[in-house]
Each structure stands twice: as C-alpha cells, then as structure tokens.
Design a protein around this motif. Structure first.
Motif, PDB file in Angstrom:
ATOM      1  N   LYS A  14       0.836  -1.208   0.000  1.00 38.75           N
ATOM      2  CA  LYS A  14       0.000   0.000   0.000  1.00 38.75           C
ATOM      3  C   LYS A  14       0.867   1.253   0.000  1.00 38.75           C
TER       4      LYS A  14
ATOM      5  N   LYS B  63      -3.188   2.411  10.757  1.00 40.44           N
ATOM      6  CA  LYS B  63      -4.536   2.518  10.202  1.00 40.44           C
ATOM      7  C   LYS B  63      -4.538   3.337   8.921  1.00 40.44           C
ATOM      8  N   ASP B  64      -4.018   4.543   8.998  1.00 40.95           N
ATOM      9  CA  ASP B  64      -4.039   5.383   7.807  1.00 40.95           C
ATOM     10  C   ASP B  64      -2.638   5.893   7.478  1.00 40.95           C
TER      11      ASP B  64
ATOM     12  N   ASP C 153      -0.370   9.038   5.866  1.00 37.97           N
ATOM     13  CA  ASP C 153      -0.339  10.462   5.567  1.00 37.97           C
ATOM     14  C   ASP C 153       0.917  10.762   4.744  1.00 37.97           C
TER      15      ASP C 153
ATOM     16  N   THR D  93      -8.213  13.498   0.936  1.00 42.14           N
ATOM     17  CA  THR D  93      -8.346  12.193   1.579  1.00 42.14           C
ATOM     18  C   THR D  93      -9.227  11.255   0.774  1.00 42.14           C
TER      19      THR D  93
ATOM     20  N   LYS E  59     -11.160   8.158   2.345  1.00 45.36           N
ATOM     21  CA  LYS E  59     -11.392   7.427   3.597  1.00 45.36           C
ATOM     22  C   LYS E  59     -11.515   5.925   3.373  1.00 45.36           C
ATOM     23  N   GLU E  60     -11.981   5.519   2.193  1.00 46.94           N
ATOM     24  CA  GLU E  60     -12.095   4.088   1.928  1.00 46.94           C
ATOM     25  C   GLU E  60     -10.717   3.435   1.859  1.00 46.94           C
ATOM     26  N   ARG E  61      -9.728   4.190   1.377  1.00 46.47           N
ATOM     27  CA  ARG E  61      -8.368   3.648   1.278  1.00 46.47           C
ATOM     28  C   ARG E  61      -7.513   4.034   2.483  1.00 46.47           C
ATOM     29  N   ASP E  62      -8.074   4.841   3.406  1.00 47.02           N
ATOM     30  CA  ASP E  62      -7.341   5.302   4.591  1.00 47.02           C
ATOM     31  C   ASP E  62      -6.035   5.988   4.197  1.00 47.02           C
TER      32      ASP E  62
ATOM     33  N   GLU F 191      -4.267   9.905   3.128  1.00 46.03           N
ATOM     34  CA  GLU F 191      -4.386  11.360   3.078  1.00 46.03           C
ATOM     35  C   GLU F 191      -3.137  11.919   2.406  1.00 46.03           C
TER      36      GLU F 191
END
Length: 199
Positions: free
Chosen positions: A7, A46-47, A49, A93, A95-98, A100
């Motif tokens: 990812k 989780k996400d 940036d 962003t 949000k579905e792919r987490d 930003e």
C-alpha cells in the motif's frame, strides 16, 4: 506487513506518476504510520499520511484535476484555523483507502514535520526509497517512554487545544506503557532544526 508495504509503495508510485513536474522535493510518508513501524507495531497502522511539496506556481485547477482523478476529496475546511505561515496548500483524503495527501507550498516535508508536528514520537518520516529518519525528540521520547506534547512557537491556541483533546489521547491509547506529558510552548530555537537520525 507485506500488505502495508504494498500500500505504501503503491501510493509513492501514484504520487510520482500523477505529480510528475509539479513537485520540488520527494514525497514522504510521515507521522503515526512511520512511528508504529519504528516502534514495532506495524499491524496497528490505520491510515497513511503522505506529504507532497508543490512547486511555485502550481494552479489549483491542475491540483484539483489530479486529485479528482484519484477519487480524493479536499478536506481543507477542517484546517481552517491553520497558523499564520503554515505552508499547507490543501489536504485530500480517500477514507475508503485510509490515505491522506497533504500538499505543502514549496516546503520540504521533513522541515514541515520538524516545525509543525507537536508530539515527539510522531516525528518520523519515510522517503520513497524506504529510508526512515526520526528527530532527536523522537529518539529521546522513545528512550524515556514518553508521549510528550510539545506546542511549538508557530502553533495557535486552537491547534494546541485540538492536540490535547484529540491527538494526544489517540496516541496514549495506542501506547499505554508510555507516560504522557504536556510541555510548555517551545520557541523555534529550542529544538526545531535539530539533526535527523536513523532509528
């Protein structure tokens, strides 16, 4: 970890492809995702940036076209209380792919982290070659097992308040073995611009 690595590299490749000719520094992954990898809990990421430095001038139309093509949405309205001199251009962003993407105005992402990040163990970056660097504040707080909130000279009271209410508790929850400390505001001569280190 393989899924996370895939990812990360997928996003680096997307940024390099879609922002070709629009940036003046390499993109960086920064903050919590890199912190969690360095501190040994990559499964907690989780996400992601990503910080992207734009050349001057770049038209807003060009940026919007790129981001819409990536199905990303502008959330800059959530940053309406940015400090004077904050180099953020816009924040996008999915949000579905987490994921930003934080777009900066002609500012190196490592300089942005150094000047505007407010928690020492979040001051960590990864470049598009996979190299990770952290600030001396990160190194010290990891050694002391502290989650130290350090408001900096450029931070408004709104930003400090948001960090205390929102950001600090999230980091504390993830690292219960660390103690949390709120330090008085520091000036740019008290720690900003210090060397970066390999963790």
């Amino acid at each position: 970890m393989n899924e996370l690595a895939d990812k990360i590299w997928e996003n680096f490749q997307t940024i390099e492809d879609k922002f070709d000719g629009l940036t003046n520094y390499p993109p960086y992954l920064a903050g919590g995702a890199v912190r969690d990898m360095v501190l040994g809990i990559p499964e907690q990421v989780k996400d992601l940036d990503f910080y992207i430095s734009l050349k001057r001038p770049v038209s807003d139309f060009s940026i919007t076209a790129v981001m819409k093509g990536l199905e990303m949405h502008n959330v800059l309205d959530t940053y309406t209380n940015l400090e004077g001199g904050n180099p953020i251009h816009s924040v996008w962003t999915n949000k579905e792919r987490d994921v930003e993407y934080i777009l900066l105005r002609n500012t190196h992402p490592m300089l942005y982290v150094d000047e505007f990040f407010d928690i020492g163990i979040c001051e960590a970056v990864m470049d598009n070659e996979g190299d990770i660097e952290v600030t001396s504040r990160f190194m010290q707080d990891r050694e002391d097992k502290l989650i130290k909130l350090r408001p900096k000279e450029k931070h408004s009271m709104h930003t400090v308040g948001k960090a205390i209410i929102d950001h600090l508790p999230r980091v504390v929850k993830k690292y219960p073995e660390y103690n949390s400390v709120i330090q008085p505001q520091i000036t740019l001569t008290e720690g900003v611009g210090m060397p970066w280190y390999k963790p």
